[in-house]
Each structure stands twice: as structure tokens, then as C-alpha cells.
Design an enzyme around this catalytic site. Sequence first.
Site, short mmCIF file in Angstrom:
data_model
loop_
_atom_site.label_atom_id
_atom_site.label_comp_id
_atom_site.label_asym_id
_atom_site.label_seq_id
_atom_site.Cartn_x
_atom_site.Cartn_y
_atom_site.Cartn_z
N ASN A 13 26.57 72.81 -26.13
CA ASN A 13 25.12 72.67 -26.43
C ASN A 13 24.57 73.94 -27.08
O ASN A 13 23.41 74.31 -26.86
CB ASN A 13 24.33 72.32 -25.16
CG ASN A 13 22.88 71.87 -25.40
OD1 ASN A 13 22.01 72.10 -24.57
ND2 ASN A 13 22.60 71.26 -26.53
N CYS A 15 25.99 74.68 -30.60
CA CYS A 15 26.25 74.54 -32.05
C CYS A 15 25.88 73.14 -32.56
O CYS A 15 24.88 72.97 -33.25
CB CYS A 15 27.72 74.81 -32.37
SG CYS A 15 28.28 76.48 -31.94
N ARG A 16 26.69 72.14 -32.22
CA ARG A 16 26.52 70.82 -32.86
C ARG A 16 25.32 70.05 -32.33
O ARG A 16 24.53 69.53 -33.12
CB ARG A 16 27.81 70.00 -32.67
CG ARG A 16 28.97 70.54 -33.44
CD ARG A 16 30.27 69.92 -33.00
NE ARG A 16 30.63 70.36 -31.65
CZ ARG A 16 31.66 69.90 -30.95
NH1 ARG A 16 32.42 68.95 -31.46
NH2 ARG A 16 31.93 70.37 -29.76
N SER A 17 25.20 69.92 -31.01
CA SER A 17 24.10 69.06 -30.52
C SER A 17 22.71 69.67 -30.75
O SER A 17 21.78 68.92 -31.06
CB SER A 17 24.31 68.64 -29.06
OG SER A 17 24.36 69.73 -28.19
N ASP A 128 34.10 70.64 -34.26
CA ASP A 128 33.63 71.83 -33.54
C ASP A 128 33.73 73.05 -34.46
O ASP A 128 34.84 73.41 -34.89
CB ASP A 128 34.53 72.01 -32.31
CG ASP A 128 34.11 73.17 -31.44
OD1 ASP A 128 33.25 73.96 -31.87
OD2 ASP A 128 34.65 73.29 -30.33
P1 4NP Z 1 29.34 73.11 -29.43
O1 4NP Z 1 30.37 74.29 -29.81
O2 4NP Z 1 30.08 72.21 -28.46
O3 4NP Z 1 29.09 72.45 -30.75
O4 4NP Z 1 28.13 73.77 -28.84
C1 4NP Z 1 31.07 75.04 -28.88
C2 4NP Z 1 30.44 76.07 -28.21
C3 4NP Z 1 31.15 76.86 -27.33
C4 4NP Z 1 32.48 76.59 -27.09
C5 4NP Z 1 33.11 75.55 -27.75
C6 4NP Z 1 32.40 74.77 -28.65
N1 4NP Z 1 33.21 77.40 -26.20
O5 4NP Z 1 34.43 77.20 -26.06
O6 4NP Z 1 32.63 78.31 -25.56
#
Ligand code: 4NP
Length: 165
Positions: A13, A15-17, A128
Amino acid sequence: MPITRVCFVCLGNICRSPTAEGVFRHLVAAAEREHEFEIDSAGTAAYHEGERPDRRSLATARARGVDLPGRARQFRRGDFDRFDHVLAMDLDNQRALLRLAPNEAARAKVSLLRSFDPASPSDAEVPDPYYGGPDGFDRVFEICMAACQGLLTRLSPPSEARRDG
Ligand code: 4NP
């Protein structure tokens, strides 16, 4: 008109969402349809709870005139009662949501965000971008824009003619 409640869900929560949430808010505002929606985002993991979106997501969105509000939070089972549509960014997160869902009605609320983009295959994911370069964030933004346009069209009320008739 009843409110439609939508929640965009990725892993962290950050980057993408939040990007999908910001893009959808932007499109809803441009269409002057804010009164129709409640819009939120969440992560299936709690790693980043309380954090603002990743600075790379913020910069990419800001460069395109889109604000990303809010702070990270984890999606909880009770969120299935609150939301009508739970939009997963990828298959892993879709599976996690389906495992968390308490019943069939909750499972029926879960779909992949990109399934609303008529130009994408129905199982397409929002990749991701976290461990990649800046191109990944541009791509996430463009994917979210196309899918959120499709989502907003799909969530459109019946036409004026039908409502009047
Ligand atoms: P999100 O991206 O799922 O699009 O917010 C990520 C943010 C952090 C992590 C992986 C994906 N992480 O491994 O900390």
C-alpha cells in the site's frame, strides 16, 4: 444515488494501490462524480503501515497532476463489509484477498484491477515496481490510468435516457 465503495489493494500500500486510488479519484473528480464514490486503498501486508506512498510513486503521479493522499494500512477482513469492489493489483494479492474473505459474497467483490481494462487480457497484473527502476513507476501509472478509466465506465449509472424513462 447509492454510494459505490471501492478499495484498491496491493502488497505494501505504498506504490501500486495508492497510485490506483489517486488516479481513480482524479478521474472521478474530472467527471464530477465525487458524490457517487467512496475510494480507498490498502495492502495485504502490514510492513509499511502508517507510511506515506513511496516517493517515486508520489513523484510520478505529481508530474501528471495527480495527488496521492493517505497513509498505508493493511486490508482487514472487516473491509469486506465496507466495500462493494475490492480491486487487486496482482494474482498474489488476489489470492491473499480470497483467502481472507469470510464468505462467497466477500469473494465475489474481489477482482483484478486490469480486468477492467478492455485492452488487457483478463488475468493481466499491475507489476510490482518496488525493486526496479523509475520506468516501472511510469508503467504502473499508465496501467492504472487505463484500468481506472475502464472501471469508472463500468461503474457508470444508467444513461440519462433510461433514468428519465
Ligand atoms: P506495493 O509495492 O505493493 O505496490 O506497495 C511494494 C512495496 C513494498 C514492498 C513490496 C512491494 N516490500 O517488499 O516492502
